[in-house]
Scaffold this active site. Sequence first.
Site, mmCIF file in Angstrom:
data_model
loop_
_atom_site.group_PDB
_atom_site.id
_atom_site.type_symbol
_atom_site.label_atom_id
_atom_site.label_comp_id
_atom_site.label_asym_id
_atom_site.label_seq_id
_atom_site.Cartn_x
_atom_site.Cartn_y
_atom_site.Cartn_z
ATOM 1 N N THR A 99 0.755 -1.251 0.008
ATOM 2 C CA THR A 99 0.082 0.042 0.044
ATOM 3 C C THR A 99 1.035 1.111 -0.141
ATOM 4 O O THR A 99 2.054 1.081 -0.058
ATOM 5 C CB THR A 99 -0.764 -0.012 1.422
ATOM 6 O OG1 THR A 99 -1.958 0.998 1.132
ATOM 7 C CG2 THR A 99 -0.245 0.248 2.447
ATOM 8 N N TRP A 100 0.159 2.372 0.010
ATOM 9 C CA TRP A 100 0.940 3.683 -0.007
ATOM 10 C C TRP A 100 0.331 4.454 1.047
ATOM 11 O O TRP A 100 -0.669 4.420 1.642
ATOM 12 C CB TRP A 100 0.601 4.435 -1.139
ATOM 13 C CG TRP A 100 1.030 5.972 -0.992
ATOM 14 C CD1 TRP A 100 2.399 6.231 -1.254
ATOM 15 C CD2 TRP A 100 0.277 7.139 -0.823
ATOM 16 N NE1 TRP A 100 2.254 7.887 -1.300
ATOM 17 C CE2 TRP A 100 1.301 8.209 -1.180
ATOM 18 C CE3 TRP A 100 -0.862 7.286 -0.618
ATOM 19 C CZ2 TRP A 100 1.000 9.603 -0.574
ATOM 20 C CZ3 TRP A 100 -1.145 8.675 -0.199
ATOM 21 C CH2 TRP A 100 -0.502 9.564 -0.279
ATOM 22 N N HIS A 101 1.523 5.334 1.776
ATOM 23 C CA HIS A 101 1.103 6.034 2.898
ATOM 24 C C HIS A 101 1.789 7.682 2.448
ATOM 25 O O HIS A 101 2.633 7.570 1.840
ATOM 26 C CB HIS A 101 1.576 5.725 4.358
ATOM 27 C CG HIS A 101 1.291 4.364 4.687
ATOM 28 N ND1 HIS A 101 -0.253 4.146 4.836
ATOM 29 C CD2 HIS A 101 1.778 3.322 5.170
ATOM 30 C CE1 HIS A 101 -0.315 2.954 5.420
ATOM 31 N NE2 HIS A 101 0.931 2.449 5.544
ATOM 32 N N ILE A 119 -6.426 -1.789 6.208
ATOM 33 C CA ILE A 119 -6.123 -2.186 7.450
ATOM 34 C C ILE A 119 -5.089 -3.423 7.390
ATOM 35 O O ILE A 119 -5.343 -4.213 6.644
ATOM 36 C CB ILE A 119 -7.496 -2.701 8.173
ATOM 37 C CG1 ILE A 119 -8.404 -1.378 8.680
ATOM 38 C CG2 ILE A 119 -6.960 -3.290 9.431
ATOM 39 C CD1 ILE A 119 -9.532 -1.950 9.386
ATOM 40 N N PHE A 163 -4.344 1.336 10.673
ATOM 41 C CA PHE A 163 -5.248 1.455 9.492
ATOM 42 C C PHE A 163 -4.537 2.877 8.878
ATOM 43 O O PHE A 163 -4.128 3.491 9.452
ATOM 44 C CB PHE A 163 -6.662 1.709 10.008
ATOM 45 C CG PHE A 163 -6.653 3.036 10.962
ATOM 46 C CD1 PHE A 163 -6.946 4.306 10.555
ATOM 47 C CD2 PHE A 163 -6.778 2.771 12.291
ATOM 48 C CE1 PHE A 163 -7.082 5.306 11.453
ATOM 49 C CE2 PHE A 163 -6.730 3.844 13.111
ATOM 50 C CZ PHE A 163 -6.997 5.362 12.688
ATOM 51 N N ALA A 164 -5.246 3.081 7.492
ATOM 52 C CA ALA A 164 -4.980 4.213 6.925
ATOM 53 C C ALA A 164 -6.129 4.497 6.235
ATOM 54 O O ALA A 164 -6.659 3.927 5.400
ATOM 55 C CB ALA A 164 -3.914 3.939 5.803
ATOM 56 N N CYS A 190 -3.203 -3.197 -2.189
ATOM 57 C CA CYS A 190 -3.392 -4.395 -1.375
ATOM 58 C C CYS A 190 -3.550 -5.674 -2.411
ATOM 59 O O CYS A 190 -4.326 -6.641 -1.988
ATOM 60 C CB CYS A 190 -4.729 -3.974 -0.812
ATOM 61 S SG CYS A 190 -4.691 -2.681 0.276
#
Length: 264
Positions: A78-80, A183, A196-197, A213
């Site tokens: 995923t990416w943040h 999540i 979570f994001a 994901c």
Amino acid sequence: MSDLRFVHMGFGADAVDYQEAWDEQRRVHAARFADEVPDTVLLLEHPPVYTAGRRTDPSERPLDGTPVIDVDRGGKITWHGPGQLVGYPIQKLPRPVDVIAHVRRLEEALIRACAEYGVETTRIEGRSGVWVLGDPVEQRLGGLSLDFDPRIADEEFDPRMNGPEYAPSNAGQRREDRKIAAIGIRVAKGVTMHGFALNVNPDNRWFDRIIPCGIRDAGVASLANELGRDITIEEVVPVVERHLREVMDGAVLAPRVIEKPAAV
């Protein structure tokens, strides 16, 4: 100790480097295991970063060699980054640990938070996280038949190589299912890590470099895009905190029931 506390590590110009937050998670995790601190939720934003959970396939990573941090949580890549509210609940669970129940509690808190802004979200069976459901297939693209959609016949369809019309960030325009909150967790010594994001107002085009994901037939959403207006992390933080507190403090943390086979 049972009183849930929230720690704001940094937002906006004070966004927290992923490695720094990971180190802090481990420090708080050790303290929680030793009952030196109560259950704790770290809240923050990260500078742009891709992270890959243990189940990430090589084919789901960026094609251009963009760096990815491999982490010890479940889930995939995923990416943040800016505009995304990240929460790391560090909570002691009873044994035997019920990981799924913990994930469901996080989902429930985020579903309630989204509902407070008028965004209807839900769970999708077999897919963790919080989702905005798309239209039925026959109602998308103005009611046209989707027999021409290459994803129907190709399970390995790669949206990164097929133009912006298939990009995860454009799933809302296609009226497809789209994830608004991811999540991914880890439980070690009965204490949770990661979390979570929630996409508040990020540039979702960051997700177009990966298979978010590991899901090829859906996309990503944000509160801002669903509402059609700007919304800030500062505005959302107290709402998410309140719902996390309601759900987590109100949960009965009973050990998972293990059914034994009947004696023959």
